[in-house]
Design a protein around this motif. Structure first.
Motif, PDB file in Angstrom:
ATOM      1  N   MET A   1      14.198 -21.853 105.835  1.00  0.00           N
ATOM      2  CA  MET A   1      14.106 -23.046 106.681  1.00  0.00           C
ATOM      3  C   MET A   1      12.653 -23.506 106.788  1.00  0.00           C
ATOM      4  O   MET A   1      12.359 -24.714 106.687  1.00  0.00           O
ATOM      5  CB  MET A   1      14.662 -22.753 108.075  1.00  0.00           C
ATOM      6  CG  MET A   1      14.530 -23.918 109.058  1.00  0.00           C
ATOM      7  SD  MET A   1      15.166 -23.525 110.703  1.00  0.00           S
ATOM      8  CE  MET A   1      13.953 -22.292 111.235  1.00  0.00           C
TER       9      MET A   1
ATOM     10  N   GLY B   1      12.529 -26.650 104.750  1.00  0.00           N
ATOM     11  CA  GLY B   1      12.924 -27.605 105.776  1.00  0.00           C
ATOM     12  C   GLY B   1      14.415 -27.713 105.986  1.00  0.00           C
ATOM     13  O   GLY B   1      14.879 -28.621 106.681  1.00  0.00           O
ATOM     14  N   GLN B   2      15.200 -26.806 105.391  1.00  0.00           N
ATOM     15  CA  GLN B   2      16.660 -26.849 105.502  1.00  0.00           C
ATOM     16  C   GLN B   2      17.135 -25.697 106.392  1.00  0.00           C
ATOM     17  O   GLN B   2      17.041 -24.529 106.012  1.00  0.00           O
ATOM     18  CB  GLN B   2      17.301 -26.727 104.120  1.00  0.00           C
ATOM     19  CG  GLN B   2      18.811 -26.564 104.130  1.00  0.00           C
ATOM     20  CD  GLN B   2      19.539 -27.765 104.712  1.00  0.00           C
ATOM     21  OE1 GLN B   2      19.206 -28.900 104.397  1.00  0.00           O
ATOM     22  NE2 GLN B   2      20.514 -27.514 105.572  1.00  0.00           N
ATOM     23  N   PRO B   3      17.659 -25.985 107.583  1.00  0.00           N
ATOM     24  CA  PRO B   3      18.205 -24.910 108.432  1.00  0.00           C
ATOM     25  C   PRO B   3      19.421 -24.265 107.766  1.00  0.00           C
ATOM     26  O   PRO B   3      20.262 -24.942 107.160  1.00  0.00           O
ATOM     27  CB  PRO B   3      18.607 -25.629 109.722  1.00  0.00           C
ATOM     28  CG  PRO B   3      17.812 -26.896 109.724  1.00  0.00           C
ATOM     29  CD  PRO B   3      17.677 -27.279 108.279  1.00  0.00           C
TER      30      PRO B   3
ATOM     31  N   SER C   1      24.707 -23.756 104.303  1.00  0.00           N
ATOM     32  CA  SER C   1      23.631 -24.732 104.128  1.00  0.00           C
ATOM     33  C   SER C   1      24.283 -26.109 104.172  1.00  0.00           C
ATOM     34  O   SER C   1      24.951 -26.519 103.217  1.00  0.00           O
ATOM     35  CB  SER C   1      22.909 -24.523 102.794  1.00  0.00           C
ATOM     36  OG  SER C   1      21.894 -25.499 102.614  1.00  0.00           O
TER      37      SER C   1
ATOM     38  N   PHE D   1      24.472 -30.372 105.950  1.00  0.00           N
ATOM     39  CA  PHE D   1      23.773 -31.529 106.514  1.00  0.00           C
ATOM     40  C   PHE D   1      24.643 -32.080 107.632  1.00  0.00           C
ATOM     41  O   PHE D   1      25.819 -32.390 107.423  1.00  0.00           O
ATOM     42  CB  PHE D   1      23.548 -32.621 105.466  1.00  0.00           C
ATOM     43  CG  PHE D   1      22.917 -33.870 106.012  1.00  0.00           C
ATOM     44  CD1 PHE D   1      21.540 -33.976 106.155  1.00  0.00           C
ATOM     45  CD2 PHE D   1      23.700 -34.945 106.428  1.00  0.00           C
ATOM     46  CE1 PHE D   1      20.956 -35.115 106.673  1.00  0.00           C
ATOM     47  CE2 PHE D   1      23.127 -36.088 106.946  1.00  0.00           C
ATOM     48  CZ  PHE D   1      21.743 -36.174 107.081  1.00  0.00           C
TER      49      PHE D   1
ATOM     50  N   ALA E   1      16.686 -24.976 114.369  1.00  0.00           N
ATOM     51  CA  ALA E   1      17.640 -25.708 113.525  1.00  0.00           C
ATOM     52  C   ALA E   1      17.928 -27.089 114.099  1.00  0.00           C
ATOM     53  O   ALA E   1      17.882 -28.100 113.382  1.00  0.00           O
ATOM     54  CB  ALA E   1      18.931 -24.909 113.399  1.00  0.00           C
TER      55      ALA E   1
ATOM     56  N   ARG F   1      15.254 -29.735 113.600  1.00  0.00           N
ATOM     57  CA  ARG F   1      15.173 -30.357 112.277  1.00  0.00           C
ATOM     58  C   ARG F   1      16.359 -31.273 112.004  1.00  0.00           C
ATOM     59  O   ARG F   1      16.202 -32.356 111.443  1.00  0.00           O
ATOM     60  CB  ARG F   1      15.073 -29.260 111.213  1.00  0.00           C
ATOM     61  CG  ARG F   1      13.685 -28.631 111.195  1.00  0.00           C
ATOM     62  CD  ARG F   1      13.658 -27.287 110.488  1.00  0.00           C
ATOM     63  NE  ARG F   1      12.279 -26.802 110.395  1.00  0.00           N
ATOM     64  CZ  ARG F   1      11.616 -26.246 111.405  1.00  0.00           C
ATOM     65  NH1 ARG F   1      12.210 -26.096 112.581  1.00  0.00           N
ATOM     66  NH2 ARG F   1      10.368 -25.854 111.257  1.00  0.00           N
ATOM     67  N   PHE F   2      17.560 -30.845 112.392  1.00  0.00           N
ATOM     68  CA  PHE F   2      18.727 -31.702 112.164  1.00  0.00           C
ATOM     69  C   PHE F   2      18.644 -32.998 112.972  1.00  0.00           C
ATOM     70  O   PHE F   2      19.081 -34.050 112.507  1.00  0.00           O
ATOM     71  CB  PHE F   2      20.006 -30.944 112.506  1.00  0.00           C
ATOM     72  CG  PHE F   2      20.472 -30.003 111.439  1.00  0.00           C
ATOM     73  CD1 PHE F   2      20.651 -30.442 110.132  1.00  0.00           C
ATOM     74  CD2 PHE F   2      20.724 -28.677 111.730  1.00  0.00           C
ATOM     75  CE1 PHE F   2      21.083 -29.576 109.134  1.00  0.00           C
ATOM     76  CE2 PHE F   2      21.161 -27.799 110.744  1.00  0.00           C
ATOM     77  CZ  PHE F   2      21.330 -28.240 109.443  1.00  0.00           C
TER      78      PHE F   2
ATOM     79  N   ALA G   1      17.644 -33.934 108.159  1.00  0.00           N
ATOM     80  CA  ALA G   1      17.357 -33.006 107.072  1.00  0.00           C
ATOM     81  C   ALA G   1      17.571 -33.710 105.727  1.00  0.00           C
ATOM     82  O   ALA G   1      17.942 -34.880 105.666  1.00  0.00           O
ATOM     83  CB  ALA G   1      18.242 -31.764 107.201  1.00  0.00           C
ATOM     84  N   ASP G   2      17.362 -32.969 104.648  1.00  0.00           N
ATOM     85  CA  ASP G   2      17.509 -33.527 103.296  1.00  0.00           C
ATOM     86  C   ASP G   2      18.932 -33.265 102.820  1.00  0.00           C
ATOM     87  O   ASP G   2      19.288 -32.124 102.476  1.00  0.00           O
ATOM     88  CB  ASP G   2      16.501 -32.882 102.348  1.00  0.00           C
ATOM     89  CG  ASP G   2      16.631 -33.381 100.916  1.00  0.00           C
ATOM     90  OD1 ASP G   2      17.343 -34.386 100.708  1.00  0.00           O
ATOM     91  OD2 ASP G   2      16.022 -32.763 100.022  1.00  0.00           O
TER      92      ASP G   2
ATOM     93  N   PHE H   1      14.954 -36.616 100.645  1.00  0.00           N
ATOM     94  CA  PHE H   1      14.247 -35.903 101.714  1.00  0.00           C
ATOM     95  C   PHE H   1      13.355 -36.831 102.547  1.00  0.00           C
ATOM     96  O   PHE H   1      12.861 -36.425 103.590  1.00  0.00           O
ATOM     97  CB  PHE H   1      13.423 -34.731 101.158  1.00  0.00           C
ATOM     98  CG  PHE H   1      12.348 -35.126 100.187  1.00  0.00           C
ATOM     99  CD1 PHE H   1      11.101 -35.553 100.627  1.00  0.00           C
ATOM    100  CD2 PHE H   1      12.584 -35.061  98.817  1.00  0.00           C
ATOM    101  CE1 PHE H   1      10.110 -35.906  99.721  1.00  0.00           C
ATOM    102  CE2 PHE H   1      11.595 -35.414  97.904  1.00  0.00           C
ATOM    103  CZ  PHE H   1      10.362 -35.839  98.360  1.00  0.00           C
TER     104      PHE H   1
END
Length: 599
Positions: free
Chosen positions: A52, A56-58, A131, A133, A152, A155-156, A160-161, A247
């Motif tokens: 993460m 950058g991805q929780p 994983s 979105f 998490a 970021r969401f 996120a990407d 992203f």
């Protein structure tokens, strides 16, 4: 794997790793997580946090064997549904909360926190790595309602990407196999109901240069944007079609691209130029001129300007003692208030001044002179928009002067505040303002307050705060004084043109009057009689003494005035002044029933 709510979860990817061994992470990972402010838990959980921070991805890791029917279902919570999160707290959910469920029950709050019923523990052998979105608005609402803010959800909520979910999943599973052993299952789940289509934005070169004040070419801008991994196509010499990568969720409009061009070309390379300003046909706004002038005068009088919230509590009307039909109760309600104490728009500046005074006094700052210029908002029945009026309000409390070697300390009093207001009005060219004693003005102490009139119009009030209001604001240790001025009414009485009167060349003649009148009579009434009877020859009237006590009836008082007579056309004759002075005294006797004080 089933997505029942594709709006809340546009993409869900997952992979499985078997025969893992739970244990501590290596030092390099624990140290890097520590520097990032994250506590190390175990090698499996640490990998999700590490990826993460890296990409950058929780991510979230479930114990696969504890998932009923070995299924994943993404759905909305039912009203009143109960769920216990990893921190041991039980939450009551509503339909706005997105859930990750197995075949029978919820196992995680989507994008926020996992549940106790599926967490990784010592006996975990098979892990499912998530994983996904999630819709930023859905996560933000759920996080705010439940009072849960995690790495998490942070970021969401910001986006996120959506295109990077699978890459982050592969990276996490690869690290887990290195640190915890195990066997990676063949393939992975990637449920992507509606493929994300990035926006295609037209960027105008001339428009960009106009906004930035630059002279960049089409090639320059294209190069900058391609360096940011954006797809750029030339439409013509003046226009580019730009597609940002997945992203870059913050890129959605032309101005976003303009900002990126400015950033990469260098802010220091943007020339300093004057903006194009269209001249106003109305000229200067009188309200702004008066505001600047009033602020300058108040600062010169030793006051400090404050700025308080326009939002307030409806309880302020009760605190100020407003009656049922008072404008102070005509609140404009806010549709989405932050708190109950900020649920309506203010109808007076006074609560903000009193609250500021209380805060300062609690910090041992007791000698205060504060003022505020601001709008109040009055709701009118049948009108969609409220009436907005500018007011100037000031507060004075504590000591007027400290104890020194040649003077004693003295607390502020009514005349200090009234004097400051008189200076303010005089500097504004409103020397003929009249102060009229009042006894029934909410928020003020009866008998120690006045209304201020100018040309027959009520422009404000001045006085001591009532003991009840002071008690509500914990201001009982010292008297507190206020004044408030209605700027809208004040503007109607202020002359737009200032004129200069030359100094007179002729001498003044002074006469004193000491007169005994009934105790209730105000000095302003006598001053008005003197000016009216003396006419243009009376230059000024000043009260210099008030006596009550021995030798005078308890129902009476003695007041002494100094009158300045002066003519602009010549030297005054002694006999003429004596006759005029006698007529002034006689008018006072007839209109007030007073008599000259002897001795």
């Amino acid at each position: 794997m089933t997505i029942i709510d594709p709006e809340g979860c546009p993409r869900y990817a997952a992979g499985v790793i078997q025969s893992v061994t739970l244990g501590p992470s290596p030092f390099w990972m624990r140290y890097r997580l520590h520097l990032s402010g994250i506590r190390s838990i175990s090698n499996l959980v640490d990998v999700t946090n590490y990826v993460m921070m890296e990409m950058g991805q929780p991510l979230h890791a479930f114990d696969y064997d504890r998932l009923k029917e070995n299924r994943i279902v993404v759905r909305r919570a039912q009203e009143g549904e109960i769920f216990t999160t990893l921190d041991g707290v039980t939450h009551t959910l509503n339909s706005e909360t997105l859930l990750i469920c197995d075949g029978e029950r919820p196992v995680a709050l989507a994008g926020i926190m996992g549940g106790l019923n599926s967490e990784i523990f010592t006996g975990t052998e098979t892990v499912l790595v998530e994983s996904a979105f999630f819709d930023p608005v859905t996560i933000r609402r759920g996080s705010k309602r439940l009072g849960l803010s995690t790495e998490a959800s942070y970021r969401f909520e910001r986006g996120a990407d959506v295109g990077g979910a699978v890459n982050a999943l592969k990276r996490a599973i690869s690290l887990m196999s290195q640190l915890a052993g195990g066997r990676v299952s063949t393939g992975f789940i990637d449920n992507y109901p509606k493929t994300h289509t990035p926006p295609m934005i037209n960027l105008r070169v001339d428009r960009t240069n106009l906004l930035l004040g630059t002279s960049l070419s089409t090639g320059d801008m294209s190069g900058y944007l391609q360096a940011l991994e954006m797809d750029v196509q030339d439409i013509n010499e003046n226009e580019l079609k730009v597609t940002p990568p997945s992203f870059r969720v913050d890129i959605g409009r032309e101005v976003d691209l303009v900002e990126e061009v400015a950033r990469l070309s260098g802010y220091d390379n943007i020339p300093v130029i004057y903006p194009f300003i269209r001249p106003s046909e109305k000229g200067e706004i009188p309200e702004l001129q008066v505001r600047d002038q009033l602020r300058s005068i108040m600062v010169g009088l030793g006051f400090t300007e404050i700025i308080t919230y326009s939002f307030t509590s409806p309880d302020t009307a009760d605190t100020l003692g407003a009656g049922e039909g008072s404008p102070l109760r005509s609140f404009v309600k806010i549709l989405n208030p932050l708190t109950v104490d900020q649920s309506v728009m203010r109808t007076s500046l006074i609560p903000g001044l009193l609250e500021t005074a209380r805060t300062n006094i609690l910090h041992d700052e007791k000698d205060l002179k504060l003022f505020e210029w601001g709008k109040v908002f009055i709701h009118k029945a049948g009108q969609e928009l409220p009436v907005e009026k500018n007011y100037l309000a000031a507060l004075m409390t504590g000591l007027y002067c400290q104890k020194t070697w040649n003077s004693d300390e003295r607390p502020v009093d009514f005349y200090d505040m009234k004097g400051a207001l008189e200076v303010l009005l005089d500097d504004m060219g409103l020397r003929e303002s009249v102060f009229q004693k009042e006894t029934e003005i909410p928020r003020y102490d009866p008998g120690v307050c006045s209304s201020i009139f100018r040309a027959g119009s009520l422009i404000g009030h001045v006085g001591r705060v009532s003991p009840t209001v002071m008690a509500d604001y914990d201001l009982t240790d010292a008297n507190t004084y206020l004044f408030e001025i209605d700027i809208e009414v004040l503007l109607t009485t202020v002359s737009g043109t200032k004129t200069f009167s030359p100094f007179t060349k002729f001498p003044a003649v002074y006469r004193d009057i000491s007169i005994i009148v009934r105790r209730q009579l105000e000095s302003a009434q006598i001053g008005q009689i003197i000016k009216r009877q003396g006419g243009e020859l009376v230059e000024s009237v000043q009260i210099f003494d008030v006596y009550e006590g021995q030798g005078i009836d308890p129902t009476e008082k003695a007041m002494a005035f100094r009158i300045c007579y002066r003519s602009e056309h010549g030297t005054l004759d002694g006999e003429e002044i004596n006759r005029l002075h006698e007529s002034v005294i006689e008018s006072i006797r007839q209109e007030t029933g007073g008599r000259l004080r002897e001795g």
